[in-house]
Design an enzyme around this catalytic site. Structure first.
Site, mmCIF file in Angstrom:
data_model
loop_
_atom_site.group_PDB
_atom_site.id
_atom_site.type_symbol
_atom_site.label_atom_id
_atom_site.label_comp_id
_atom_site.label_asym_id
_atom_site.label_seq_id
_atom_site.Cartn_x
_atom_site.Cartn_y
_atom_site.Cartn_z
ATOM 1 N N ASP A 77 -1.859 13.728 20.248
ATOM 2 C CA ASP A 77 -1.197 12.354 20.465
ATOM 3 C C ASP A 77 -0.276 12.295 21.747
ATOM 4 O O ASP A 77 -0.402 11.254 22.546
ATOM 5 C CB ASP A 77 -0.316 11.934 19.098
ATOM 6 N N ARG A 101 6.756 15.826 23.734
ATOM 7 C CA ARG A 101 7.771 15.792 22.959
ATOM 8 C C ARG A 101 7.386 17.088 21.800
ATOM 9 O O ARG A 101 6.299 17.567 21.939
ATOM 10 C CB ARG A 101 7.995 14.563 22.255
ATOM 11 N N ASP A 102 8.334 17.154 20.788
ATOM 12 C CA ASP A 102 7.987 18.280 19.867
ATOM 13 C C ASP A 102 6.789 17.628 18.765
ATOM 14 O O ASP A 102 7.415 17.450 17.736
ATOM 15 C CB ASP A 102 9.342 18.783 19.447
ATOM 16 N N GLU A 103 5.883 17.266 19.255
ATOM 17 C CA GLU A 103 4.865 16.774 18.375
ATOM 18 C C GLU A 103 3.250 17.401 18.667
ATOM 19 O O GLU A 103 2.928 18.461 18.242
ATOM 20 C CB GLU A 103 4.770 15.402 18.353
ATOM 21 N N ASP A 134 -5.559 8.528 15.873
ATOM 22 C CA ASP A 134 -5.733 8.334 17.393
ATOM 23 C C ASP A 134 -7.138 8.684 18.048
ATOM 24 O O ASP A 134 -7.484 8.010 18.726
ATOM 25 C CB ASP A 134 -4.613 9.211 17.863
ATOM 26 N N TRP A 188 -7.018 7.068 9.629
ATOM 27 C CA TRP A 188 -6.970 8.360 10.131
ATOM 28 C C TRP A 188 -7.733 9.459 9.272
ATOM 29 O O TRP A 188 -8.719 10.111 10.288
ATOM 30 C CB TRP A 188 -5.367 8.860 9.788
ATOM 31 N N GLU A 244 2.892 4.673 24.338
ATOM 32 C CA GLU A 244 2.569 4.778 22.827
ATOM 33 C C GLU A 244 2.575 3.463 22.095
ATOM 34 O O GLU A 244 1.883 3.146 21.104
ATOM 35 C CB GLU A 244 3.553 5.875 22.283
ATOM 36 N N HIS A 303 -0.006 8.593 25.842
ATOM 37 C CA HIS A 303 -0.431 8.114 24.418
ATOM 38 C C HIS A 303 -1.713 7.407 24.313
ATOM 39 O O HIS A 303 -1.696 6.294 24.673
ATOM 40 C CB HIS A 303 0.505 7.628 23.560
#
Length: 922
Positions: free
Chosen positions: A476, A480-482, A489, A549, A761, A782
């Site tokens: 995604d 960042r922490d993802e 997506d 999803w 995003e 994103h």
């Protein structure tokens, strides 16, 4: 004089000369090129030999297909003798065209990997933990702090001349391998991300040129990566495990036919090196004063190193990586550097990228240089890092003090445009850092350009966000922490992605991750690979089953099948797709998907935004039901493609039942839907969920909803990719163009006007009035909202699939010109060759130039006034070889066109009647 026929771009399992594959019947593909019009392959012969010499002598001992009378050039399975482990396969293709001319390709090859578990003789090893105690500078890892990676080495002797050498390597963690003074390969982050409890990749390298007779040394560095590092938004490391381990099997074939093995076992040596700590999210610290100078020399004294411990073989299956590896694919020089406070400088790369920087510095030993990374700047010019959340994205380099020093990290990456540098005793210049762009090394297949610079930049932003997020999996965001493989997506962007880059192997790999994450009940995941939950898992959990999803488990295989003609992806995941549809039917017996919706994200980040989890609303239920219907319809088509005709009828009937339930639940007597959002109407129209007589009313209501927002969009992740295609098929491309060209908020061009170099995003990630949105979820890289890229290729340029033929064997060119642009061109490298569509206004005339690859044909729609004549070059189309008139459809003159290049000229005063109102959308 017609040009020669060429056979080029030979591929095995979508890859060029792949090593160590485990497909026993790999598929072969090639492309024909010819300057002649109407060029067509009428026969082909595939030759596969066990050596290059046998192939050159026309003695294919593994497979000789003989002359096969057909035009097939892709997805052809190998049908020769059974292939064994380590088998080298050299192949080439002969083809004959319609004139009787014959052409032969150059040679290509693939090699087989280790196909059976018992052929792995190496042992999994890990460093003796004492290596962290021996080295005073080493950091012991904790659940919240990465530690010092281990370095490994093993000296060996080769007793004779070398014929070939192959290195097989894997890790729980990430490895870099070395032989003597050379690094093995140029790939990064191997092995790449999988569910390590289910399968682990191994990589195969040809290292013949790196080994010499006499003494040699093989070495490796072992980092954390996805296996033991921070993943997602977790507060602790090691979702899969904390003990990194490595597996290396080096097989050397000598000139006399004997074989020598070098295998990981307890005899290997291990030590701490100059990497103090490293993590994909947090960054990397490196102290050059602790470099192990000479460790790649067989004569190096490693008596101070520790031994190694053998560890258990994992339960997971060891498999080849079927997708392109992550590599450094581009270097970027900064465009500016500014001092923001004494000793602190910010570099601007001019482009938001995924990767790291290569540092060139000099200074006294012990000088500590700190690099922080961010996507944007705060209003005061300082680095904006609030949106990184827990990700530190910080690299540290400590100088050894020996002239110019060049360094780049090994086991981390960041998402950034700006780099803050601190700690140098002098003022840096633009050559101090270089941006290293990395991503899965997919080939670019799409190019777009038009007369509107903002639209050009929009398409580049879409492409950059794809590159930046296609790092082993479709993430995604890279910063960042993802950095998770969100399935929603990926499915909304999959068609756009397949125009921009060759994603066939990439999505083939990722779909295995998706299926690995499927639950026993048949529920597909929201992210893949899915993180192990339970224990000390924090934050949003239950990551499976969300509408839009989980449906990626059907939509992605369907897209790969359509774009590349790939039926094997259907066969591989067929039972998983059936289990998913049966789960939906079992849990929603009335045909409306209102139960078991998981986190239920809805039309994520629509306007106004609903970011609540596990809540229900009529809109979310409509969305879920629509996706169930389209899943059933697509699976029915895929079932038919692989000969499952009873299933095809079964799932078509399921589609009809869900379609009726949708109408019963959401369609009102006046033709409107019970949910009045742009996305609600888009789903109903795009997925064919309305009675035929209602479609015009629904289309008109969609346009009214857009007009009520002053001709602006309000869609989120789910609806945005459907918006312009549906409008165009409704006969209102003017509205689609208006939405595309809007420059004020919310629009695609608003971020572009304000300096965006990737897709954001959120529509309101930053606005002139409000500044930055809440940093807890505000990525500036994103790709989801960039799914309008599909429309640029399919509609603006008009390059589209035939509704009945997959893989662009036969296709459509149906451009949608608009007077607000002077010209537009697109080029797409399909699996069968390069397709081009370029249009340009000349007064009241339109010039349309097209290129149709050899061995393909197209239905070309030329925008033109009714009753006017269409020319090709200077001739009426009826006088041109390779063109057959098919009459008119709406505002188009339609032609069946054989391969070649053509230049059409037509009279066109207005674009308003190109598409018949409320035309069929399928």
């Amino acid at each position: 004089m017609p040009g020669p026929l060429k056979v080029v771009d030979l591929r095995c399992e979508y890859l060029v000369d792949p090593l160590g594959i485990d497909e026993r019947r790999p598929r072969l593909s090639w492309v024909l090129e010819s300057d002649s019009r109407c060029a067509k392959q009428v026969a082909r012969r595939i030759m596969v030999a066990s050596s290059a010499q046998l192939l050159a002598e026309d003695r294919p001992d593994l497979w000789d297909s003989g002359r096969v009378e057909d035009d097939q050039t892709c997805q052809i399975p190998y049908m020769g003798v059974q292939l064994d482990s380590r088998q080298r396969c050299y192949w080439q293709v002969q083809v004959w065209d319609e004139r009787g001319y014959q052409a032969t390709s150059g040679p290509a090859f693939w090699t087989m990997g280790l196909l059976n578990r018992e052929e792995w003789l190496a042992r999994w090893i890990k460093a003796d933990p004492r290596y962290l105690e021996i080295a005073a500078h080493a950091v012991k890892p904790t659940p919240t702090q990465p530690g010092t990676p281990a370095w490994f080495r093993k000296v060996f002797r080769v007793s004779g001349a070398i014929r070939s050498a192959t290195l097989y390597a894997s890790a729980r963690g990430l490895f870099e391998c070395y032989i003597n003074d050379q690094r093995v390969g140029d790939d990064l982050f191997a092995p790449e991300w999988t569910d390590y409890s289910r399968r682990i990749h191994y990589r195969t390298y040809d290292v013949t040129g790196l080994i010499r007779p006499g003494s040699n040394v093989v070495g490796a560095i072992l980092g954390d990566g996805w296996y033991s590092g921070f993943v997602g938004w977790q507060e602790k490391r090691g979702r899969y495990g904390l003990d990194n381990s490595i597996l290396i099997q080096l097989e050397i074939e000598l000139a006399d036919g004997s074989r020598q093995l070098v295998l990981t076992d307890h005899s290997w040596r291990s030590a701490a090196g100059p990497i103090i700590w490293s993590d994909l999210q947090m960054g990397e610290a490196y102290d050059a004063r602790y470099e192990l100078t000479g460790w790649q020399d067989p004569q190096y004294d490693d008596s101070g190193w520790c031994g190694c411990l053998e560890t258990d073989w994992p339960d997971a299956e060891l498999v080849w990586q079927r997708s392109e590896p992550v590599k450094i694919v581009e270097l970027i020089r900064p465009v500016a550097v500014d001092q923001v406070r004494p000793g602190v400088f910010i570099f601007d790369l001019g482009q938001n990228i995924t990767g790291f920087v290569r540092l060139r510095v000099r200074g006294p030993a012990g000088t500590k240089v700190t690099l922080r990374h961010g996507e944007r700047l705060n209003p005061d010019g300082s680095l904006y890092t609030a949106n990184l959340r827990r990700a530190k994205a910080t690299d540290i380099y400590v100088l050894k003090g020996r002239g110019q020093e060049v360094w780049q990290p090994r086991f981390t990456f960041h998402g950034f445009q700006y780099v803050e540098l601190a700690g140098l005793p002098y003022e840096p210049d633009l050559d101090t850092i270089t941006g290293c762009v990395l991503h899965s090394a997919l080939r670019q297949t799409g190019w777009f350009e038009c007369s509107e610079p903002l639209v050009n930049r929009l398409w580049l932003n879409i492409l950059w966000s794809q590159k930046d997020n296609f790092v082993s999996i479709p993430t995604d965001c890279p910063q960042r922490d993802e950095r998770l493989g969100w399935t929603g997506d990926a499915q909304v962007f999959c068609r756009t992605a397949s125009y921009n880059m060759d994603v066939a192997a990439f999505f083939s790999k990722w779909m295995i991750d998706v299926q690995d994450a499927q639950t026993q009940e048949g529920v597909f995941p929201d992210t893949a690979p899915r993180l192990p939950e339970g224990g000390d898992f924090v934050g949003l959990d239950g990551l499976c089953g969300a509408a839009g999803w989980a449906d990626a488990g059907v939509i992605v295989p369907w897209t790969v099948w359509r774009m590349y003609g790939d039926t094997r992806i259907i066969e591989r995941h067929y039972e998983a797709m059936v289990r998913w549809l049966e789960y939906l039917e079992r849990t929603n017996p009335d045909g409306v998907r209102r139960n078991e919706l998981g986190n239920n994200y809805g039309d994520w980040l629509c306007i106004p935004s609903d970011t609540s989890f596990r809540t229900h609303s009529p809109m979310k239920t409509l969305l879920a039901t629509a996706y169930w219907a389209t899943d059933a319809s697509r699976l029915a088509a895929m079932a038919g493609a692989i000969g499952r005709y009873e299933d095809a009828a079964r799932f078509q009937a399921m589609f009809e039942r869900v379609r009726k339930a949708f109408q019963r639940e959401f369609l009102q007597a006046d033709g409107r839907l019970g949910v009045e959002t742009q996305t609600a109407y888009l789903l109903a129209l795009a997925f064919d969920l309305l009675p035929e007589q209602v479609r015009p009313l629904a289309g008109q209501r969609l346009i009214e909803l857009i007009a009520e927002r002053n001709w602006h969009l309000s869609t989120g992740f789910i609806g945005v990719g459907l918006l312009n295609p549906v409008l165009t098929e409704l006969g209102r491309p003017d509205v689609a163009w208006r939405l595309l060209l809007n420059e004020d908020y919310p629009s695609w061009l608003y971020p572009v006007k304000h300096g965006a170099t990737t897709i954001w995003e959120r529509w309101n990630g930053w606005t002139q009035e409000q500044g930055f949105f809440d940093p807890q979820m505000n990525s500036f890289n994103h790709y989801s909202l960039g799914s309008v890229g599909e429309w640029l290729f399919r509609y603006a340029a008009g390059i589209d699939l035939d509704k009945d033929i997959n893989g662009f064997r036969r296709f459509v060119i149906r451009p949608c010109p608009d007077r607000r642009l002077d010209r537009l061109s697109a080029r797409y490298r399909s699996i069968r060759g390069i397709i081009e569509s370029c249009w340009q206004w000349q007064g009241d005339h339109l010039l349309l130039s097209v290129a149709i690859p050899a061995n393909t044909e197209a239905k070309v729609y030329v925008p033109s006034e009714p009753g006017s004549e269409v020319l090709e070059g200077d001739l009426p189309t009826g006088q041109v070889r390779g063109i057959e008139s098919l009459g008119r459809q709406g505002g188009f003159a339609v032609f069946h066109v054989m391969s070649g290049r053509y230049r059409f000229t037509s009279e066109l005063r207005s674009c308003g009647t190109l598409f018949p109102a409320a035309s069929q959308l399928r």
